[in-house]
Design an enzyme around this catalytic site. Structure first.
Site, PDB file in Angstrom:
ATOM      1  N   GLU A  56       9.872  11.677   3.086  1.00  0.00           N
ATOM      2  CA  GLU A  56      10.173  11.531   4.508  1.00  0.00           C
ATOM      3  C   GLU A  56       9.037  12.074   5.374  1.00  0.00           C
ATOM      4  O   GLU A  56       8.676  11.478   6.392  1.00  0.00           O
ATOM      5  CB  GLU A  56      11.481  12.260   4.855  1.00  0.00           C
ATOM      6  CG  GLU A  56      12.707  11.726   4.132  1.00  0.00           C
ATOM      7  CD  GLU A  56      13.013  12.480   2.854  1.00  0.00           C
ATOM      8  OE1 GLU A  56      14.196  12.661   2.542  1.00  0.00           O
ATOM      9  OE2 GLU A  56      12.049  12.902   2.157  1.00  0.00           O
ATOM     10  N   LEU A 209      -2.826  10.491 -28.293  1.00  0.00           N
ATOM     11  CA  LEU A 209      -1.665  10.422 -27.388  1.00  0.00           C
ATOM     12  C   LEU A 209      -2.063  10.459 -25.913  1.00  0.00           C
ATOM     13  O   LEU A 209      -1.315  10.935 -25.070  1.00  0.00           O
ATOM     14  CB  LEU A 209      -0.675  11.564 -27.675  1.00  0.00           C
ATOM     15  CG  LEU A 209      -0.118  11.612 -29.100  1.00  0.00           C
ATOM     16  CD1 LEU A 209       0.938  12.711 -29.206  1.00  0.00           C
ATOM     17  CD2 LEU A 209       0.482  10.284 -29.525  1.00  0.00           C
TER      18      LEU A 209
END
Length: 324
Positions: A56, A209
């Site tokens: 917001e 990874l």
């Protein structure tokens, strides 16, 4: 003649926008916000890395004085509690004099739950809530699971042959799936805070990874190792599926032992099943013992939510059905 967008249309856009904050917004939820006036977007925002500023605040800063009289679409009830890290979003919306606030999901945090809605209404702002609430909760699933259950939201990735093997009998597993399926798997890595493999996979493959997609390399997740011993440098040792702290979203990527341990503990919330159009025959199975003692108990646990082709490979996505 095309109809103007309805609340549900704007909210769908807000929910999609909120995904830009996942997982970097942790430990705060990934929230999206649009400010709309006279049928056009005048401000947009999503929760920034580390959880601040909130969606917001970003949208209001973009809109400036034009926010007066606008409608704010938010995927989660605006916060009502003060914080030294940033303003209270409910008060910021009131101060900006928006005319209307449309909310997807009510905040489960007791510091806000329902109070943000009430404060907006007391200020004379028209509030509509529970618009696409289930979809909003779904894209905030890691944060929501941590809030509700105190544990991470776990995705299990399996890449198999048609006959359910993850490797040949000698352990050879590169590559079962093709380039497009592997690229999708790297995108999934970028959406998670941490990634986990078992000791057997680490010893056999020495996996990196990391995320190897252009522009997303810095989104590589923290590396966890499921082991009863110590972890090597750059890794964090995890003793069991119930011993993971400080992580909201976890991707379990291998191998059969780690996958079985998380399934046996009922800690898998989402399943990514990549299947290549190959048959291996005598190979290594994708799973070991997952604690199933009655075939009837295997039914009704998983719901198919997505299915698509990635090159010649099939991806099916399942979500765990949990009775609350």
């Amino acid at each position: 003649m095309r109809r103007p967008p309805a609340d549900a249309d704007w909210m769908a856009a807000v929910i999609a926008l909120s995904l830009r904050g996942r997982p970097s917004s942790a430990p705060n939820p990934n929230v999206g916000c649009l400010l709309v006036k006279d049928g056009r977007v005048i401000g947009r925002g999503w929760t920034q890395p580390g959880g601040r500023p909130h969606a917001e605040a970003v949208a209001l800063a973009a809109a400036g004085a034009a926010a007066r009289g606008a409608t704010a679409y938010v995927s989660l009830e605006p916060c009502v509690h003060a914080s030294p890290r940033g303003p209270c979003c409910t008060d910021a919306l009131i101060d900006a004099r928006v005319a209307r606030v449309v909310i997807a999901a009510q905040d489960p945090d007791i510091r806000t739950n329902g109070q943000g809605i009430a404060r907006l209404q007391d200020a004379g702002i028209d509030v509509v809530f529970n618009v696409a609430a289930a979809a909003a909760r779904g894209v905030m699933a890691p944060w929501w699971t941590r809030q509700a259950e105190g544990r991470p939201f776990v995705t299990l990735k399996l890449a198999t042959s048609l006959d359910g093997c993850i490797a040949c009998a000698d352990g050879t597993s590169r590559w079962i799936t093709g380039d497009r399926a592997r690229a999708h798997a790297h995108f999934e890595r970028a959406r998670h805070q941490a990634i986990l493999v078992g000791r057997g996979t680490y010893d056999a493959d020495s996996p990196r990874l990391d995320v190897r997609l252009p522009g997303l390399e810095r989104r590589s997740p923290q590396r966890l190792l499921l082991t009863s011993g110590a972890a090597p440098e750059g890794w964090t040792a995890v003793a069991s599926p119930d011993a993971i702290e400080g992580v909201d979203s976890l991707l379990v990527e291998g191998g059969a032992g780690a996958a079985s341990a998380f399934l046996a503990a009922d800690r898998v919330d989402r399943l990514l099943l990549y299947r290549a159009p190959i048959l291996i025959g005598v190979g290594r199975a994708a799973l070991g013992d997952i604690g199933l003692t009655d075939l009837a108990a295997a039914h009704g646990r998983w719901r198919l939510t997505d299915s698509r082709l990635l090159g010649s490979d099939q991806l099916d996505v399942y979500e765990r059905i949990r009775i609350i």
